[in-house]
Design a protein around this motif. Structure first.
Motif, PDB file in Angstrom:
ATOM      1  N   ASN A   1      -9.394 -29.079   8.650  1.00 50.76           N
ATOM      2  CA  ASN A   1      -8.826 -28.029   7.805  1.00 50.76           C
ATOM      3  C   ASN A   1      -8.041 -28.597   6.636  1.00 50.76           C
ATOM      4  N   SER A   2      -7.280 -29.649   6.887  1.00 56.96           N
ATOM      5  CA  SER A   2      -6.404 -30.170   5.838  1.00 56.96           C
ATOM      6  C   SER A   2      -7.122 -31.073   4.849  1.00 56.96           C
ATOM      7  N   ASP A   3      -8.230 -31.719   5.272  1.00 58.19           N
ATOM      8  CA  ASP A   3      -8.921 -32.664   4.388  1.00 58.19           C
ATOM      9  C   ASP A   3     -10.390 -32.789   4.792  1.00 58.19           C
ATOM     10  N   ALA A   4     -11.121 -31.657   4.701  1.00 56.92           N
ATOM     11  CA  ALA A   4     -12.503 -31.605   5.175  1.00 56.92           C
ATOM     12  C   ALA A   4     -13.399 -32.628   4.495  1.00 56.92           C
ATOM     13  N   GLU A   5     -13.159 -32.874   3.228  1.00 54.58           N
ATOM     14  CA  GLU A   5     -14.031 -33.782   2.492  1.00 54.58           C
ATOM     15  C   GLU A   5     -13.401 -35.165   2.307  1.00 54.58           C
ATOM     16  N   GLY A   6     -12.484 -35.505   3.214  1.00 57.94           N
ATOM     17  CA  GLY A   6     -11.830 -36.808   3.182  1.00 57.94           C
ATOM     18  C   GLY A   6     -11.611 -37.307   4.600  1.00 57.94           C
ATOM     19  N   GLU A   7     -10.334 -37.299   5.051  1.00 58.01           N
ATOM     20  CA  GLU A   7      -9.982 -37.814   6.383  1.00 58.01           C
ATOM     21  C   GLU A   7     -10.608 -37.021   7.525  1.00 58.01           C
ATOM     22  N   GLY A   8     -11.109 -35.827   7.245  1.00 58.93           N
ATOM     23  CA  GLY A   8     -11.726 -34.992   8.274  1.00 58.93           C
ATOM     24  C   GLY A   8     -13.216 -35.238   8.452  1.00 58.93           C
ATOM     25  N   TRP A   9     -13.698 -36.405   8.022  1.00 60.60           N
ATOM     26  CA  TRP A   9     -15.120 -36.749   8.202  1.00 60.60           C
ATOM     27  C   TRP A   9     -15.464 -36.786   9.687  1.00 60.60           C
ATOM     28  N   PHE A  10     -16.753 -36.613  10.018  1.00 64.09           N
ATOM     29  CA  PHE A  10     -17.192 -36.518  11.407  1.00 64.09           C
ATOM     30  C   PHE A  10     -17.779 -37.824  11.943  1.00 64.09           C
ATOM     31  N   PHE A  11     -18.728 -38.422  11.194  1.00 65.78           N
ATOM     32  CA  PHE A  11     -19.380 -39.640  11.680  1.00 65.78           C
ATOM     33  C   PHE A  11     -19.972 -40.429  10.525  1.00 65.78           C
ATOM     34  N   ARG A  12     -20.282 -41.704  10.827  1.00 65.04           N
ATOM     35  CA  ARG A  12     -20.939 -42.591   9.862  1.00 65.04           C
ATOM     36  C   ARG A  12     -22.277 -43.037  10.450  1.00 65.04           C
ATOM     37  N   ILE A  13     -23.279 -43.123   9.577  1.00 64.60           N
ATOM     38  CA  ILE A  13     -24.605 -43.565  10.011  1.00 64.60           C
ATOM     39  C   ILE A  13     -25.120 -44.657   9.083  1.00 64.60           C
TER      40      ILE A  13
END
Length: 123
Positions: A87-99
């Motif tokens: 919620n606070s940083d969806a397109e930054g620190e709120g990333w889900f995974f790396r591939i």
């Protein structure tokens, strides 16, 4: 680094052969307060469009799809402790995974930021 978006509101930041995936600000605003995120395990093979993660809010649960094919190299462990990062940083620190991308040409089918903004404006 290049950022691309899907019509399902996932984003992927690409740096060389590595992609970092999350959900867009628009998606998190539609979901509301995020209460739980389930990220894929390291080593999981994903094909573009596969269900890769789950995000739950007070309103609904939603699947997060792989915007490109590849192998998961890291899930965002911080989300287990604090799912509100989405919620606070969806397109930054709120990333889900790396591939590690297995077919970078798949990115050509995704939208750039300007195209995505136009897409969201029509919703």
């Amino acid at each position: 680094m290049s950022r691309y978006f899907t019509e399902d509101h996932e984003w992927i930041d690409v740096d060389g052969e590595i992609g970092t995936v999350g959900i867009s600000e628009y998606a998190q605003s539609q979901l509301g307060d995020i209460v739980f995120v389930d990220v894929p395990e390291e080593g999981k093979e994903l094909t573009k469009g596969d269900e890769a993660a789950v995000v739950e809010s007070v309103k609904a649960a939603s699947d997060v799809y792989a915007p490109a094919s590849g192998t998961v190299i890291e899930g965002n462990g911080a989300l287990a402790d604090d799912s509100s990062l989405v919620n606070s940083d969806a397109e930054g620190e709120g990333w889900f995974f790396r591939i590690t991308l297995s077919d970078p040409s798949e990115l050509d089918e995704l939208m750039d930021e300007r195209s995505y903004e136009a897409f969201v404006a029509k919703l």
